[in-house]
Design a protein around this motif. Structure first.
Motif, PDB file in Angstrom:
ATOM      1  N   VAL A  54      -2.686 -15.523 -10.651  1.00  0.00           N
ATOM      2  CA  VAL A  54      -3.419 -14.281 -10.408  1.00  0.00           C
ATOM      3  C   VAL A  54      -2.398 -13.147 -10.328  1.00  0.00           C
ATOM      4  O   VAL A  54      -1.651 -13.047  -9.363  1.00  0.00           O
ATOM      5  CB  VAL A  54      -4.248 -14.351  -9.105  1.00  0.00           C
ATOM      6  CG1 VAL A  54      -5.224 -13.185  -9.039  1.00  0.00           C
ATOM      7  CG2 VAL A  54      -5.000 -15.669  -9.002  1.00  0.00           C
ATOM      8  N   VAL A  56      -1.881  -9.971  -9.520  1.00  0.00           N
ATOM      9  CA  VAL A  56      -2.530  -8.922  -8.722  1.00  0.00           C
ATOM     10  C   VAL A  56      -1.850  -7.570  -8.869  1.00  0.00           C
ATOM     11  O   VAL A  56      -0.810  -7.460  -9.523  1.00  0.00           O
ATOM     12  CB  VAL A  56      -2.552  -9.315  -7.231  1.00  0.00           C
ATOM     13  CG1 VAL A  56      -3.607 -10.340  -6.951  1.00  0.00           C
ATOM     14  CG2 VAL A  56      -1.186  -9.792  -6.811  1.00  0.00           C
ATOM     15  N   GLU A  57      -2.433  -6.548  -8.228  1.00  0.00           N
ATOM     16  CA  GLU A  57      -1.944  -5.177  -8.396  1.00  0.00           C
ATOM     17  C   GLU A  57      -1.035  -4.734  -7.241  1.00  0.00           C
ATOM     18  O   GLU A  57      -0.593  -3.604  -7.231  1.00  0.00           O
ATOM     19  CB  GLU A  57      -3.133  -4.230  -8.595  1.00  0.00           C
ATOM     20  CG  GLU A  57      -3.885  -3.790  -7.346  1.00  0.00           C
ATOM     21  CD  GLU A  57      -4.518  -4.916  -6.539  1.00  0.00           C
ATOM     22  OE1 GLU A  57      -4.898  -5.933  -7.140  1.00  0.00           O
ATOM     23  OE2 GLU A  57      -4.602  -4.774  -5.312  1.00  0.00           O
ATOM     24  N   SER A  58      -0.747  -5.634  -6.286  1.00  0.00           N
ATOM     25  CA  SER A  58       0.174  -5.280  -5.197  1.00  0.00           C
ATOM     26  C   SER A  58       0.498  -6.543  -4.414  1.00  0.00           C
ATOM     27  O   SER A  58      -0.203  -7.550  -4.521  1.00  0.00           O
ATOM     28  CB  SER A  58      -0.462  -4.274  -4.232  1.00  0.00           C
ATOM     29  OG  SER A  58      -1.455  -4.922  -3.450  1.00  0.00           O
ATOM     30  N   HIS A  60       0.194  -6.744  -1.251  1.00  0.00           N
ATOM     31  CA  HIS A  60      -0.857  -6.895  -0.241  1.00  0.00           C
ATOM     32  C   HIS A  60      -1.989  -7.741  -0.813  1.00  0.00           C
ATOM     33  O   HIS A  60      -2.490  -8.669  -0.176  1.00  0.00           O
ATOM     34  CB  HIS A  60      -1.371  -5.524   0.207  1.00  0.00           C
ATOM     35  CG  HIS A  60      -2.227  -5.582   1.430  1.00  0.00           C
ATOM     36  ND1 HIS A  60      -3.546  -5.996   1.385  1.00  0.00           N
ATOM     37  CD2 HIS A  60      -1.956  -5.328   2.732  1.00  0.00           C
ATOM     38  CE1 HIS A  60      -4.037  -5.972   2.613  1.00  0.00           C
ATOM     39  NE2 HIS A  60      -3.091  -5.578   3.453  1.00  0.00           N
ATOM     40  N   SER A  61      -2.355  -7.438  -2.042  1.00  0.00           N
ATOM     41  CA  SER A  61      -3.405  -8.226  -2.696  1.00  0.00           C
ATOM     42  C   SER A  61      -2.896  -9.623  -3.034  1.00  0.00           C
ATOM     43  O   SER A  61      -3.689 -10.572  -3.062  1.00  0.00           O
ATOM     44  CB  SER A  61      -3.900  -7.521  -3.952  1.00  0.00           C
ATOM     45  OG  SER A  61      -4.749  -6.450  -3.605  1.00  0.00           O
ATOM     46  N   SER A  64      -3.375 -11.498   0.049  1.00  0.00           N
ATOM     47  CA  SER A  64      -4.822 -11.588   0.292  1.00  0.00           C
ATOM     48  C   SER A  64      -5.443 -12.645  -0.615  1.00  0.00           C
ATOM     49  O   SER A  64      -6.272 -13.450  -0.172  1.00  0.00           O
ATOM     50  CB  SER A  64      -5.495 -10.238   0.024  1.00  0.00           C
ATOM     51  OG  SER A  64      -4.939  -9.245   0.851  1.00  0.00           O
ATOM     52  N   ALA A  65      -5.058 -12.647  -1.877  1.00  0.00           N
ATOM     53  CA  ALA A  65      -5.591 -13.637  -2.826  1.00  0.00           C
ATOM     54  C   ALA A  65      -5.108 -15.036  -2.446  1.00  0.00           C
ATOM     55  O   ALA A  65      -5.860 -16.010  -2.559  1.00  0.00           O
ATOM     56  CB  ALA A  65      -5.175 -13.285  -4.250  1.00  0.00           C
ATOM     57  N   ILE A  67      -4.549 -16.035   0.539  1.00  0.00           N
ATOM     58  CA  ILE A  67      -5.355 -16.404   1.707  1.00  0.00           C
ATOM     59  C   ILE A  67      -6.726 -16.911   1.257  1.00  0.00           C
ATOM     60  O   ILE A  67      -7.172 -17.980   1.676  1.00  0.00           O
ATOM     61  CB  ILE A  67      -5.460 -15.207   2.677  1.00  0.00           C
ATOM     62  CG1 ILE A  67      -4.122 -15.020   3.401  1.00  0.00           C
ATOM     63  CG2 ILE A  67      -6.611 -15.379   3.677  1.00  0.00           C
ATOM     64  CD1 ILE A  67      -3.982 -13.730   4.159  1.00  0.00           C
ATOM     65  N   GLY A  68      -7.379 -16.161   0.363  1.00  0.00           N
ATOM     66  CA  GLY A  68      -8.682 -16.592  -0.145  1.00  0.00           C
ATOM     67  C   GLY A  68      -8.580 -17.932  -0.856  1.00  0.00           C
ATOM     68  O   GLY A  68      -9.401 -18.829  -0.648  1.00  0.00           O
ATOM     69  N   ALA A  69      -7.530 -18.083  -1.665  1.00  0.00           N
ATOM     70  CA  ALA A  69      -7.367 -19.309  -2.452  1.00  0.00           C
ATOM     71  C   ALA A  69      -7.094 -20.509  -1.554  1.00  0.00           C
ATOM     72  O   ALA A  69      -7.666 -21.580  -1.728  1.00  0.00           O
ATOM     73  CB  ALA A  69      -6.235 -19.120  -3.468  1.00  0.00           C
ATOM     74  N   GLU A  90       0.693  -7.197   7.174  1.00  0.00           N
ATOM     75  CA  GLU A  90      -0.611  -7.410   7.803  1.00  0.00           C
ATOM     76  C   GLU A  90      -1.160  -8.784   7.435  1.00  0.00           C
ATOM     77  O   GLU A  90      -1.691  -9.504   8.292  1.00  0.00           O
ATOM     78  CB  GLU A  90      -1.565  -6.321   7.311  1.00  0.00           C
ATOM     79  CG  GLU A  90      -2.961  -6.446   7.876  1.00  0.00           C
ATOM     80  CD  GLU A  90      -3.971  -5.564   7.157  1.00  0.00           C
ATOM     81  OE1 GLU A  90      -3.746  -5.231   5.980  1.00  0.00           O
ATOM     82  OE2 GLU A  90      -4.983  -5.228   7.774  1.00  0.00           O
ATOM     83  N   MET A  91      -0.996  -9.154   6.178  1.00  0.00           N
ATOM     84  CA  MET A  91      -1.601 -10.392   5.692  1.00  0.00           C
ATOM     85  C   MET A  91      -0.800 -11.629   6.106  1.00  0.00           C
ATOM     86  O   MET A  91      -1.340 -12.731   6.153  1.00  0.00           O
ATOM     87  CB  MET A  91      -1.785 -10.349   4.174  1.00  0.00           C
ATOM     88  CG  MET A  91      -2.637  -9.192   3.676  1.00  0.00           C
ATOM     89  SD  MET A  91      -4.103  -8.843   4.675  1.00  0.00           S
ATOM     90  CE  MET A  91      -5.023 -10.344   4.482  1.00  0.00           C
ATOM     91  N   ILE A  94      -2.319 -12.765   9.167  1.00  0.00           N
ATOM     92  CA  ILE A  94      -3.670 -13.285   8.934  1.00  0.00           C
ATOM     93  C   ILE A  94      -3.589 -14.675   8.300  1.00  0.00           C
ATOM     94  O   ILE A  94      -4.379 -15.563   8.618  1.00  0.00           O
ATOM     95  CB  ILE A  94      -4.489 -12.262   8.116  1.00  0.00           C
ATOM     96  CG1 ILE A  94      -4.717 -11.017   8.987  1.00  0.00           C
ATOM     97  CG2 ILE A  94      -5.808 -12.861   7.648  1.00  0.00           C
ATOM     98  CD1 ILE A  94      -5.296  -9.822   8.272  1.00  0.00           C
TER      99      ILE A  94
END
Lengths: 394, 326
Positions: A54, A56-58, A60-61, A64-65, A67-69, A90-91, A94
């Motif tokens: 994936v 991603v565009e940053s 942070h994402s 985040s991705a 984490i979701g995955a 931040e992530m 999390i």
């Protein structure tokens, strides 16, 4: 059969990722870690791995991705450096708070400002309280080995925490070294399939709510569980390091002791600088000076009892930090080590040097000077300065 | 696509249960329930930080009868992108725990979507993950106490754009997020409203039947932030559509269709503004220019979307001025 190859630290880590074959990798380019994902993208494009990449565009994402995955129930990897890690901050919390064993390769680089692309530890040291297990590597071989051990540590049912595997930007990431790559099957057998001990998001027959709001009545219990898991990680790191040694010939523990057993004076230093320091230790030993070295491998959880035990017979110890904790009582490694020694009946004298920020070279002569100061300190019992910068213009 | 029948819906189980702790009269759970009722397949949800997330999952309780994740405020799109990527990976490798077709939805409020989550949303739309992002748009940061967002309408009194003596409320028009999403050339983007449940549910079903990234922007009245009564949500969402503040339209593979054009019942914007306490100061002497400016903005927006519809549907022309009697 394992094979000897010449490759950069980044390519070695990319190959570890290839052999781990994660289900999802979400990443964003940043110097000096870019090459890891670049190399890995080739493995994806050529169908060598099963990974869904994936882009991603940053950062942070990216986290985040991840984490979701990972919450969806699979093995997830990622690589970054410096500001990229800072954008993930931040992530990071999390990921660990949700007990997701994501693997992150952190190619250590100085944080801005001033902007700089070279190696220091301000990025990963800043993340030391984020609840991630942190492993550090002196060279490409260790970076490769740590990457392969990381899923076994983080995914262990006693642990379930994310793991950050660190190596020095450019000094290791971009230098070609001879290393030994394990056989693909050895790695596959060692890490095994991804397993979860809690329901995952794709387990639609057992719907789970993840990331719920915990107020005053539950938040602290959740954090306590994380605290206990982190404590348990130490034993898992030792066990996994031993098991790894059985088939690779390279056994890993909590830290490396180099000529430390009978040492009067010692350095404590992370990552590539330990290689430089070992050369100086050898020189000093030839001169009859009992110098030694402790190179931490596991920084989170910090094995304070073991570190204290390893240093207890030294007269003087210098902790070298490649990151500052501005306004603190020394660099981040120093405050840990110094605190670890507090309960010893007789404590070594201690000093702290901040060195090599922004990739400033640490030469043999710089290390010799530090050891000479330790010799004086051991004799006089008095430190000129507790905490100071070296390798710096005055 | 099967026609949506009320009788069938009445027999389906709510996937967001009652007993959640959203405010009485809040539009958001109405939107969520209607949309989830329209989908027959299993759904995994990612929820941005906000009212919907905070109020429905106060540990150890959850109002969600389906897999659900919250990670942070600005990243619901990136989070669901990760979930969907893992789904694709495990499906390809034949490692799924349950081998079924699963749908993926991200819910976020306007703060988490128009503002702090815009980058993450744009990235996920561009990469074309097979998911739908739903913005429940109540026009301010209601969860933190009614601060202005880039979705807040012109003139609105919020706690960070208060109607003061020198500055009479928010001075900027709204960002057109639906248009921004359309510009990503995704298969489907739409605006909907909970008062028109049939339109909302049909759009949801259509979106879910298409491969790729989808976006829906749904107006969700907030009586706390709009300073209205707790039984006003449906009336105000209907007025938002009939004043053309919130046109119902969809863009399917680049083709714009206005789904509802108020004809005899097109209302002036003041009728939507008047019941809302946040626009009270617009009706004070001296602020007539604000009402005029608001109406002009609504007319411009409406004409623009009707123009796109008319270009795409030569046989189904809409007169944007029809029913305008004021």
């Amino acid at each position: 059969m394992p094979k000897k190859v010449a490759m950069t630290g980044n390519v070695a880590v990319a190959n570890a990722m290839r052999q781990i074959n994660p289900d999802v990798c979400a990443a964003y380019p940043i110097t000096p870690s870019t090459e890891i994902v670049q190399q890995f993208s080739n493995f994806v494009a050529d169908g060598i791995v099963d990974t869904v990449l994936v882009t991603v565009e940053s950062e942070h994402s990216a986290m985040s991705a991840c984490i979701g995955a990972c919450a969806a129930g699979g093995r997830v990897m990622n690589a970054t450096s410096a500001n990229g890690l800072a954008l993930m901050w931040e992530m990071l919390y999390i990921a660990s708070g949700n007990r997701l064993p994501i693997i992150l390769s952190c190619v250590n680089r100085a944080l801005s400002a001033p902007i700089n692309i070279h190696g220091d530890h301000s990025d990963s040291m800043g993340a030391r309280d984020s609840g991630w297990i942190q492993l550090y590597a002196e060279n490409a071989q260790e970076a490769y080995d740590n990457t392969i051990m990381a899923p076994r540590i983080g995914e262990h049912f006693d642990v379930r925490l994310p793991v950050m595997s660190c190596m020095d930007g450019f000094i290791i990431s971009h230098s070609i070294e001879n290393i030994e790559l394990l056989d693909d099957k050895q790695v596959k057998d060692f890490i095994g399939p991804y397993k979860s001990n809690v329901p995952t998001l794709l387990d639609i027959n057992n719907p789970v709510t993840m990331g719920a709001l915990h107020l005053q009545d539950y938040y602290i219990e959740s954090k306590r569980q994380q605290h206990e898991a982190m404590k348990k990680a130490k034993k898992v790191v030792i066990d996994v390091g031993k098991e790894y040694g059985k088939f690779s010939g390279r056994t890993y523990g909590l830290f490396e002791e180099y000529k430390l057993k009978d040492a009067d004076i010692a350095l404590v230093v992370l990552n590539s600088a330990a290689g430089t320091a070992k050369v100086v230790v050898d020189e000093l030993r030839k001169q009859g000076i009992k110098a030694g070295l402790l190179k931490p491998r596991l920084f989170r959880p910090f094995p304070y009892l073991e570190v204290a035990n390893a240093l207890k017979n030294c007269t003087a110890v210098c902790v070298m930090d490649r990151a500052d904790s501005f306004g603190g009582a020394g660099g981040p490694l120093f405050t840990e080590v110094r605190s670890a020694l507090y309960d010893l009946p007789a404590r070594p004298l201690m000093i702290n040097k901040i060195y090599g920020l922004g990739g400033r070279d640490l030469g043999l002569e710089d290390v010799r000077k530090v050891y000479r100061e330790l010799v004086k300190l051991a004799e006089s019992g008095k430190a000129a300065k507790l905490y100071e910068y070296i390798t710096v213009r005055d | 696509m099967a026609v949506i029948k009320l009788k069938e819906l009445s027999e389906k189980e709510d996937r967001l249960t009652g007993g959640h702790r959203m405010c009485a009269g809040c539009g958001a759970p109405i939107v969520v329930r209607q949309m989830l009722l329209a989908i027959d397949e299993p759904v995994v949800i990612a929820n941005a930080t906000g009212c919907l997330e905070v109020a429905t999952t106060i540990y150890p309780y959850t109002a969600w009868k389906m897999p659900w994740i919250h990670s942070a405020f600005e990243n619901a799109a990136a989070t669901i992108a990760g979930v969907e990527s893992m789904y694709r990976s495990l499906k390809q490798q034949k490692k799924l725990p349950v081998d079924k077709d699963i749908k993926f939805i991200a819910f976020g409020g306007d703060g988490g979507t128009y503002d702090i989550g815009l980058q993450s949303l744009s990235g996920a739309l561009e990469r074309g993950h097979n998911f739908m992002y739903v913005c429940y748009d109540n026009g301010a940061y209601m969860n933190t106490g009614i601060q202005r967002s880039s979705s807040t309408p012109f003139g609105a009194d919020t706690t960070t754009s208060p109607a003061g003596k020198a500055i009479p409320g928010k001075q900027q028009n709204r960002k057109d997020l639906t248009k921004i999403c359309v510009a990503h050339n995704i298969p489907y983007a739409a605006q909907a409203s909970p008062h028109n449940w049939k339109d909302l549910m049909e759009k949801t079903r259509k979106a879910m039947s298409l491969e790729g990234a989808k976006f829906m922007n749904v107006i969700a009245p907030c009586n706390r932030g709009w300073r209205t009564q707790t039984n006003d949500a449906i009336m105000l969402s209907k007025l938002a559509v009939n004043t053309c503040f919130w046109p119902l339209y969809e863009v399917e593979y680049g083709v714009t269709t206005v789904n509802y054009a108020p004809k005899k019942n097109r209302r002036p914007i003041v009728e939507w503004l008047k019941p809302q306490g946040r626009f009270k100061h617009l009706f004070k002497p001296g602020n007539e220019w604000m009402l005029a400016k608001f109406q002009e903005y609504v007319d411009d927006q409406w004409r623009a979307v009707v123009k796109l519809h008319n270009e795409a549907h030569p046989a189904d022309q809409i007169d944007p001025e029809e029913g305008k009697t004021w």
